[in-house]
Design a protein around this motif. Sequence first.
Motif, PDB file in Angstrom:
ATOM      1  N   ASN A 297      42.629  32.301  37.701  1.00  0.00           N
ATOM      2  CA  ASN A 297      43.485  32.054  38.217  1.00  0.00           C
ATOM      3  C   ASN A 297      43.544  30.243  37.428  1.00  0.00           C
ATOM      4  O   ASN A 297      43.739  29.668  37.764  1.00  0.00           O
ATOM      5  N   ILE A 298      42.248  30.387  36.983  1.00  0.00           N
ATOM      6  CA  ILE A 298      41.855  28.319  36.082  1.00  0.00           C
ATOM      7  C   ILE A 298      41.910  28.581  35.104  1.00  0.00           C
ATOM      8  O   ILE A 298      41.520  29.488  34.102  1.00  0.00           O
ATOM      9  N   TYR A 299      42.895  27.225  34.780  1.00  0.00           N
ATOM     10  CA  TYR A 299      43.139  27.223  33.276  1.00  0.00           C
ATOM     11  C   TYR A 299      43.010  26.215  32.858  1.00  0.00           C
ATOM     12  O   TYR A 299      43.096  24.930  33.064  1.00  0.00           O
ATOM     13  N   LEU A 300      41.153  26.025  32.003  1.00  0.00           N
ATOM     14  CA  LEU A 300      40.660  24.720  31.567  1.00  0.00           C
ATOM     15  C   LEU A 300      41.072  24.313  30.546  1.00  0.00           C
ATOM     16  O   LEU A 300      40.853  25.390  29.016  1.00  0.00           O
ATOM     17  N   TYR A 301      41.351  23.049  29.833  1.00  0.00           N
ATOM     18  CA  TYR A 301      41.719  22.670  28.511  1.00  0.00           C
ATOM     19  C   TYR A 301      41.055  21.877  28.199  1.00  0.00           C
ATOM     20  O   TYR A 301      40.953  20.983  28.470  1.00  0.00           O
ATOM     21  N   ASP A 302      40.177  21.572  27.416  1.00  0.00           N
ATOM     22  CA  ASP A 302      39.542  20.452  27.133  1.00  0.00           C
ATOM     23  C   ASP A 302      40.309  19.696  26.128  1.00  0.00           C
ATOM     24  O   ASP A 302      41.036  20.177  25.620  1.00  0.00           O
ATOM     25  N   ILE A 303      39.412  18.163  25.338  1.00  0.00           N
ATOM     26  CA  ILE A 303      40.593  17.173  24.524  1.00  0.00           C
ATOM     27  C   ILE A 303      40.344  18.003  23.325  1.00  0.00           C
ATOM     28  O   ILE A 303      41.503  18.452  22.388  1.00  0.00           O
TER      29      ILE A 303
ATOM     30  N   TYR B 154      49.892  37.340  28.854  1.00  0.00           N
ATOM     31  CA  TYR B 154      50.195  35.713  27.615  1.00  0.00           C
ATOM     32  C   TYR B 154      48.675  35.116  28.703  1.00  0.00           C
ATOM     33  O   TYR B 154      48.683  34.762  28.177  1.00  0.00           O
ATOM     34  N   GLU B 155      48.541  36.428  29.992  1.00  0.00           N
ATOM     35  CA  GLU B 155      47.395  35.831  30.645  1.00  0.00           C
ATOM     36  C   GLU B 155      46.461  35.232  29.769  1.00  0.00           C
ATOM     37  O   GLU B 155      45.524  33.881  29.633  1.00  0.00           O
ATOM     38  N   SER B 156      45.633  36.168  29.244  1.00  0.00           N
ATOM     39  CA  SER B 156      45.129  36.074  28.023  1.00  0.00           C
ATOM     40  C   SER B 156      44.993  35.261  26.872  1.00  0.00           C
ATOM     41  O   SER B 156      43.892  34.724  26.284  1.00  0.00           O
ATOM     42  N   ALA B 160      42.348  32.400  26.114  1.00  0.00           N
ATOM     43  CA  ALA B 160      41.385  32.155  25.019  1.00  0.00           C
ATOM     44  C   ALA B 160      41.999  31.460  24.096  1.00  0.00           C
ATOM     45  O   ALA B 160      41.684  30.720  23.324  1.00  0.00           O
ATOM     46  N   LYS B 161      43.118  30.401  25.152  1.00  0.00           N
ATOM     47  CA  LYS B 161      43.791  29.189  23.624  1.00  0.00           C
ATOM     48  C   LYS B 161      43.793  29.440  22.868  1.00  0.00           C
ATOM     49  O   LYS B 161      43.769  28.460  21.862  1.00  0.00           O
ATOM     50  N   ARG B 162      44.683  30.949  22.461  1.00  0.00           N
ATOM     51  CA  ARG B 162      45.420  30.677  21.592  1.00  0.00           C
ATOM     52  C   ARG B 162      46.803  31.042  21.364  1.00  0.00           C
ATOM     53  O   ARG B 162      47.648  30.263  21.990  1.00  0.00           O
ATOM     54  N   THR B 236      47.453  38.563  52.978  1.00  0.00           N
ATOM     55  CA  THR B 236      46.397  38.176  53.387  1.00  0.00           C
ATOM     56  C   THR B 236      45.038  37.515  52.633  1.00  0.00           C
ATOM     57  O   THR B 236      44.883  36.109  53.036  1.00  0.00           O
ATOM     58  N   VAL B 237      45.090  37.916  52.128  1.00  0.00           N
ATOM     59  CA  VAL B 237      43.457  37.227  51.108  1.00  0.00           C
ATOM     60  C   VAL B 237      44.009  36.282  49.791  1.00  0.00           C
ATOM     61  O   VAL B 237      43.518  34.943  49.890  1.00  0.00           O
ATOM     62  N   GLY B 238      45.348  36.634  49.464  1.00  0.00           N
ATOM     63  CA  GLY B 238      46.424  35.817  48.530  1.00  0.00           C
ATOM     64  C   GLY B 238      45.389  36.340  46.758  1.00  0.00           C
ATOM     65  O   GLY B 238      45.437  35.470  46.073  1.00  0.00           O
ATOM     66  N   TRP B 239      45.332  37.552  47.437  1.00  0.00           N
ATOM     67  CA  TRP B 239      45.316  37.748  45.803  1.00  0.00           C
ATOM     68  C   TRP B 239      46.444  38.056  44.599  1.00  0.00           C
ATOM     69  O   TRP B 239      47.819  39.006  45.082  1.00  0.00           O
ATOM     70  N   ARG B 240      46.786  37.285  43.903  1.00  0.00           N
ATOM     71  CA  ARG B 240      47.519  37.350  43.193  1.00  0.00           C
ATOM     72  C   ARG B 240      47.489  37.141  41.509  1.00  0.00           C
ATOM     73  O   ARG B 240      45.913  37.251  41.399  1.00  0.00           O
ATOM     74  N   GLY B 241      48.284  36.847  40.864  1.00  0.00           N
ATOM     75  CA  GLY B 241      47.792  36.601  39.038  1.00  0.00           C
ATOM     76  C   GLY B 241      47.161  37.848  38.565  1.00  0.00           C
ATOM     77  O   GLY B 241      47.389  38.589  38.399  1.00  0.00           O
ATOM     78  N   ARG B 242      46.141  37.541  37.696  1.00  0.00           N
ATOM     79  CA  ARG B 242      45.290  38.558  36.706  1.00  0.00           C
ATOM     80  C   ARG B 242      45.081  39.684  37.722  1.00  0.00           C
ATOM     81  O   ARG B 242      45.830  40.933  37.933  1.00  0.00           O
TER      82      ARG B 242
END
Lengths: 442, 275
Positions: A297-303, B154-156, B160-162, B236-242
């Motif tokens: 749940n962390i999305y890191l984008y650099d320049i 979508y998350e992947s 992956a910044k694709r 309780t723990v907040g497991w969410r997302g992936r």
Amino acid sequence: METTFFILGVNHRTAPVAVRERLAFAEAEVAPALRRMRGTAASVAEAALLSTCNRVEVIGVASEPARACDEVASFLGADRSVDLDSFAASLYRLEGREAIRHLFRVGASLDSMVVGEPQILGQVKLAYALAAEAGTVSLVLHRAFHKTFSVAKRVRKSTLIGHGSVSLSSVAVGLAGQIFDTLKDKTVMLMGAGKMAELTAHALASLGIESLLVTSRTFDRAVTLARELGGTAVPLENHKPYLRMADIVIGSLAVTRPILGPSDLETVLRERRYRPMFLIDLGVPRNFDERLNTLENIYLYDIDDLDAVANKSLSERQREAEKAAVIVEEEVESFARWMRELEIVPTINDIRESMEHLRDVELERHRAWLLSLPEPERERVERLTRGLVNKLLHRILSGLRGNGAVAPDPLYTAEVARRLLCEGSGALAAAGDDPDDDGEPV
Amino acid sequence: MDTLWYPPAIACYAVASVGFITDRLSGGRRWTRPSTIALGAGAGFQAVDLLVRGMHAGNIPVANFEESLAFFSWLIALAGLVLIVRFRMAVIGALVGSAVTIGGVVAYVTMRHARLVLPEALRSVWLPIHVTLAFLGYAMFALAAVVSLTYLLYESRLKAKRALAPPEAGMPSLEKLDRINYRLLAWGFLMLSAAIITGAIWADSTWGHFWSWDPKESWSLVIWFMYAALLESRLTVGWRGRRAAALTIVVFTLLVGSFVGVSLVFPGKHSGSFG
């Protein structure tokens, strides 16, 4: 008289900003300048002035475009107190189709520095409104501008020219929108005061966020920046407790090694109950450890990542621009056709008048005979001659308007037709005077 | 029995699927509206079909596996429509449309040979209530799995910044997908709980005991505990997302496997239906 469309100007490709800024007109200066131009550039029939940060252009109509361009160029130099020689090399002069195409391309944002950017159409609309206010717009420019607007609309509707984010801050905002459903309940943390980072924070804040935290190397700087952007300043040495409130963190600190690493954020994430975080690293060297992207749940984008997205959108827009060029070409063709027809309007009127005149003369010659006929018969003769003239006129006129297929040079053909058909200047006129050209008894 | 209304329903589902898939592949939204309308029309045709069948059978038409499958597909189509229209989740249209088309076709092909007589013991007012609740619960879980699958894909891509879908393509945000997944799970869990309770009441009134460790009953309980754990971990723990999305898919796979397996392998009170 032949009217030709022309454009003369400089843009971001032909002239550096040092030249453009000296030639530029502020909005309030445009209408007075157009009025002054009408006084000095005598051969310009209609004119509009488009002045933006990327271009200064005079769009006009004249019967002698070359002379009009010279006059406009000298006017620009004199009016802006710039030596003509210093910008003459950067000037482009376009005439006819080229000029129409250019105007359409500018309006459709195909000639912009960032292809597809939406501001230019508004600027063209403003230029039109100002020229109309100055009273330097008439038939051709009215039509040309309206056509420009409809071309721009058509391009926007049928291509993806305006799609995708092409600047770093808009890419970041777009990504935030793909991670978060709304920014209304999100907190943005700005670390460092880089220009890009500030712009990005501003772009996010303007969409409406819950709160903005600002931290910087010196607390004073953070306070100033926080005041500017409407946020809260946080001391850098004490920023960790605030991190878990931050949904979006923008980093642009001058650091030698990453200020945030996986171990820092693992605890933060747990405290946040794994709510997603978007880290935007605009710092060079980078502010955030690249391994952070592997955390859940962390999305890191650099320049570079942001740059890659921006470039991709830009090249997609470039591809769309090719589709748009086809549309523009169609519209240029249709506008050029309209201009051609406009040019032969006087000839058409002359021919019509002359034919009508011939008919009147002939009827007059046979007046005695006509009067001897009973009323219904006379009307039939009237109708018959009128029908004949109209049919002939129709043939001639549709031949003249034949879109270049019948008449390769419409003006020349029109002139020949005028010579042939109008009285006093050709063979037919002479034939018209011959009393033996009809077999009717006198 | 066959009705005239079933084939057009399947045809509409197929048309909707093609439209939704085209939009997903092209990244556009041109076919979203027509496809949504086609999906709605399909659900409408099938509603008439179910009504005719139900009137003929004198009860809810779920007397065998094929009919249950048809009914289940219809519920998924309906719930999917709500998501697409009300929550602007056209992105799930491709998966939902394909699922109901396939379900519809399988049910149609096998149904021709089926003769159904509902056993006397099962003719009760509790039948429609129990079955509808159970199937609605499963439909929610199925949609939650679809939404989770979308989330993971979508998350992947974001990680992956694709190639990022432009916002114009109508792709919902990760946060929204996650929230809708949670809501579907919560609703599905409520329905499943209610189905188990009504089933117990019905069993008591028919056979005199609430629970008989019939294979389906046991598995329902297992599934119920799994979904309870899934919801618990989020709250309780907040497991969410992936992680939540992956678990949703795993649990749903177990659900399908167990129920199809149980229906085919162990005969019991629930044999004949898969629910």
